[in-house]
Write a protein that holds these residues in place. Structure first.
Motif, PDB file in Angstrom:
ATOM      1  N   ILE A   1     -19.017  43.453  -9.598  1.00 49.73           N
ATOM      2  CA  ILE A   1     -19.714  42.204  -9.290  1.00 49.73           C
ATOM      3  C   ILE A   1     -20.255  42.237  -7.863  1.00 49.73           C
ATOM      4  N   HIS A   2     -21.557  41.980  -7.743  1.00 53.46           N
ATOM      5  CA  HIS A   2     -22.194  41.996  -6.430  1.00 53.46           C
ATOM      6  C   HIS A   2     -23.526  41.260  -6.488  1.00 53.46           C
ATOM      7  N   THR A   3     -24.055  40.955  -5.333  1.00 47.67           N
ATOM      8  CA  THR A   3     -25.437  40.517  -5.195  1.00 47.67           C
ATOM      9  C   THR A   3     -26.125  41.545  -4.321  1.00 47.67           C
ATOM     10  N   ASP A   4     -27.420  41.740  -4.497  1.00 48.68           N
ATOM     11  CA  ASP A   4     -28.118  42.742  -3.685  1.00 48.68           C
ATOM     12  C   ASP A   4     -28.290  42.214  -2.266  1.00 48.68           C
ATOM     13  N   LEU A   5     -27.430  42.664  -1.399  1.00 52.08           N
ATOM     14  CA  LEU A   5     -27.439  42.200  -0.013  1.00 52.08           C
ATOM     15  C   LEU A   5     -28.719  42.631   0.690  1.00 52.08           C
ATOM     16  N   PRO A   6     -29.066  41.935   1.779  1.00 53.54           N
ATOM     17  CA  PRO A   6     -30.268  42.308   2.539  1.00 53.54           C
ATOM     18  C   PRO A   6     -30.271  43.782   2.903  1.00 53.54           C
ATOM     19  N   ASN A   7     -31.385  44.412   2.658  1.00 57.71           N
ATOM     20  CA  ASN A   7     -31.560  45.823   2.942  1.00 57.71           C
ATOM     21  C   ASN A   7     -32.713  45.944   3.924  1.00 57.71           C
TER      22      ASN A   7
ATOM     23  N   THR B   1     -35.994  37.594  -0.316  1.00 56.40           N
ATOM     24  CA  THR B   1     -35.799  36.168  -0.515  1.00 56.40           C
ATOM     25  C   THR B   1     -34.660  35.951  -1.503  1.00 56.40           C
ATOM     26  N   GLU B   2     -34.287  34.682  -1.710  1.00 51.99           N
ATOM     27  CA  GLU B   2     -33.234  34.401  -2.674  1.00 51.99           C
ATOM     28  C   GLU B   2     -33.775  34.355  -4.096  1.00 51.99           C
ATOM     29  N   ASN B   3     -35.081  34.580  -4.243  1.00 53.97           N
ATOM     30  CA  ASN B   3     -35.703  34.566  -5.564  1.00 53.97           C
ATOM     31  C   ASN B   3     -36.432  35.868  -5.871  1.00 53.97           C
ATOM     32  N   ASP B   4     -35.940  36.973  -5.326  1.00 55.82           N
ATOM     33  CA  ASP B   4     -36.503  38.272  -5.670  1.00 55.82           C
ATOM     34  C   ASP B   4     -36.269  38.545  -7.157  1.00 55.82           C
ATOM     35  N   LEU B   5     -37.226  39.179  -7.782  1.00 54.82           N
ATOM     36  CA  LEU B   5     -37.139  39.440  -9.214  1.00 54.82           C
ATOM     37  C   LEU B   5     -37.131  40.940  -9.495  1.00 54.82           C
ATOM     38  N   SER B   6     -36.369  41.315 -10.498  1.00 54.87           N
ATOM     39  CA  SER B   6     -36.367  42.699 -10.966  1.00 54.87           C
ATOM     40  C   SER B   6     -36.820  42.745 -12.416  1.00 54.87           C
ATOM     41  N   LEU B   7     -37.818  43.588 -12.699  1.00 56.41           N
ATOM     42  CA  LEU B   7     -38.134  43.954 -14.070  1.00 56.41           C
ATOM     43  C   LEU B   7     -37.298  45.194 -14.357  1.00 56.41           C
ATOM     44  N   TYR B   8     -36.325  45.046 -15.202  1.00 58.41           N
ATOM     45  CA  TYR B   8     -35.272  46.033 -15.422  1.00 58.41           C
ATOM     46  C   TYR B   8     -35.486  46.649 -16.804  1.00 58.41           C
TER      47      TYR B   8
ATOM     48  N   GLY C   1     -36.501  50.646 -23.584  1.00 60.87           N
ATOM     49  CA  GLY C   1     -37.874  50.177 -23.452  1.00 60.87           C
ATOM     50  C   GLY C   1     -38.029  48.672 -23.382  1.00 60.87           C
ATOM     51  N   THR C   2     -36.971  47.917 -23.662  1.00 69.20           N
ATOM     52  CA  THR C   2     -37.041  46.458 -23.588  1.00 69.20           C
ATOM     53  C   THR C   2     -36.987  46.011 -22.126  1.00 69.20           C
ATOM     54  N   VAL C   3     -37.852  45.078 -21.754  1.00 71.61           N
ATOM     55  CA  VAL C   3     -37.919  44.609 -20.367  1.00 71.61           C
ATOM     56  C   VAL C   3     -36.996  43.415 -20.187  1.00 71.61           C
ATOM     57  N   LEU C   4     -36.107  43.520 -19.217  1.00 71.68           N
ATOM     58  CA  LEU C   4     -35.231  42.413 -18.841  1.00 71.68           C
ATOM     59  C   LEU C   4     -35.637  41.953 -17.442  1.00 71.68           C
ATOM     60  N   MET C   5     -35.905  40.671 -17.285  1.00 71.96           N
ATOM     61  CA  MET C   5     -36.246  40.142 -15.970  1.00 71.96           C
ATOM     62  C   MET C   5     -35.091  39.289 -15.461  1.00 71.96           C
ATOM     63  N   PHE C   6     -34.635  39.563 -14.256  1.00 74.29           N
ATOM     64  CA  PHE C   6     -33.582  38.742 -13.685  1.00 74.29           C
ATOM     65  C   PHE C   6     -33.719  38.700 -12.164  1.00 74.29           C
ATOM     66  N   ASN C   7     -33.101  37.685 -11.585  1.00 68.96           N
ATOM     67  CA  ASN C   7     -33.088  37.525 -10.140  1.00 68.96           C
ATOM     68  C   ASN C   7     -31.968  38.387  -9.582  1.00 68.96           C
ATOM     69  N   ASN C   8     -32.317  39.453  -8.887  1.00 69.86           N
ATOM     70  CA  ASN C   8     -31.294  40.380  -8.418  1.00 69.86           C
ATOM     71  C   ASN C   8     -30.479  39.849  -7.243  1.00 69.86           C
ATOM     72  N   LYS C   9     -30.837  38.652  -6.751  1.00 71.84           N
ATOM     73  CA  LYS C   9     -30.001  38.010  -5.745  1.00 71.84           C
ATOM     74  C   LYS C   9     -28.893  37.192  -6.399  1.00 71.84           C
TER      75      LYS C   9
ATOM     76  N   ILE D   1     -38.817  47.530 -11.402  1.00 73.00           N
ATOM     77  CA  ILE D   1     -39.910  47.072 -10.540  1.00 73.00           C
ATOM     78  C   ILE D   1     -39.412  45.830  -9.812  1.00 73.00           C
ATOM     79  N   ARG D   2     -39.435  45.868  -8.506  1.00 73.63           N
ATOM     80  CA  ARG D   2     -38.963  44.745  -7.693  1.00 73.63           C
ATOM     81  C   ARG D   2     -40.153  43.915  -7.222  1.00 73.63           C
ATOM     82  N   MET D   3     -40.059  42.597  -7.412  1.00 70.84           N
ATOM     83  CA  MET D   3     -41.134  41.684  -7.042  1.00 70.84           C
ATOM     84  C   MET D   3     -40.594  40.587  -6.124  1.00 70.84           C
ATOM     85  N   VAL D   4     -41.451  40.094  -5.237  1.00 69.72           N
ATOM     86  CA  VAL D   4     -41.032  39.036  -4.321  1.00 69.72           C
ATOM     87  C   VAL D   4     -42.060  37.910  -4.308  1.00 69.72           C
ATOM     88  N   PRO D   5     -41.591  36.661  -4.301  1.00 71.17           N
ATOM     89  CA  PRO D   5     -42.506  35.530  -4.143  1.00 71.17           C
ATOM     90  C   PRO D   5     -42.934  35.426  -2.682  1.00 71.17           C
TER      91      PRO D   5
END
Length: 233
Positions: free
Chosen positions: A33-39, A46-53, A152-160, A180-184
């Motif tokens: 269990i973790h959250t992706d800490l600032p790198n 941001t607290e709303n970074d998105l990952s297409l996993y 091949g299935t795309v899962l989108m979640f907030n990695n924070k 793929i990492r995306m940021v607002p």
């Protein structure tokens, strides 16, 4: 975009920041269990970074390796404050600012970054992260949602959000994931980095209103994004 991806968001623009390939075998431990800490390779987080996993192999009960995520309504960490702290710290250093008054991560020296990491404000934030992670492990471990992820299935979640990945059990081939990492875009006066590990990044701007993707040679210039289309910190 052709399938209505843009309908999931209330903001106009998102930056496709970078991508990565993850691979591990059955001898690797589970990702607890973790959250992706600032790198600070990225800086703009941001607290709303998105990952297409996107799993490149089946993640299921037999193979293992499934991702589980804690719904943010249960518990989450405050991520946007980091942008505030970065600007408050580095805006006082003229050498770190560009012509528009934005903090430019490419101008921050290793010594300056090390000083920020040691600052009381940053250390206090890390203590909050550490405390929240301990709470997630102790009190919310049974609330994580696990999904069966077909190749091949795309899962989108907030990695924070807090998440974890179970151990990969298949001895015949490795667990492989493409992300793929995306940021607002927020109203923080901080530029996007131009390169990550020597590779150009932050140069894809997704216009969710028009359903288009704009690629440029340089990082997306956040100073040119109208204030009305930026989220408030």
């Amino acid at each position: 975009l052709a399938n209505g991806f843009q309908n999931l968001f209330k903001t106009r623009y998102i930056v496709a920041s970078y991508d990565m390939y993850l691979r591990n075998g059955h001898q690797s431990p589970a990702a607890g269990i973790h959250t992706d800490l600032p790198n600070f390779h990225h800086v703009y987080e941001t607290e709303n970074d998105l990952s297409l996993y996107i799993p490149l192999v089946d993640l299921d009960d037999e193979n293992g390796g499934r991702l589980s995520v804690l719904p943010e309504g249960k518990l989450r960490v405050p991520g946007n404050v980091l942008l505030k702290l970065l600007y408050e710290h580095f805006s006082k250093e003229p050498s770190c600012l560009d012509a528009d008054g934005y903090v430019d991560p490419d101008r921050i020296t290793r010594e300056q970054l090390a000083a920020f990491v040691k600052s009381k404000a940053h250390q206090d934030l890390m203590a909050v992260y550490k405390g929240a992670t301990s709470l997630a492990k102790a009190s919310y471990a049974d609330d994580f949602k696990k999904a069966v992820e077909t190749k091949g299935t795309v899962l989108m979640f907030n990695n924070k959000n807090f998440h974890a990945a179970e151990r990969w059990r298949n001895e015949h081939y490795d667990r492989e994931i493409y992300v793929i990492r995306m940021v607002p875009i927020y109203d923080a006066r901080i530029k996007l980095k131009s390169r990550l590990h020597g590779v150009p990044v932050n140069n894809l701007l997704i216009d969710l209103e028009k359903g288009t993707v704009h690629r440029s040679e340089q990082p997306v210039d956040l100073a040119q994004i109208p204030a009305a289309h930026k989220l408030k910190l």
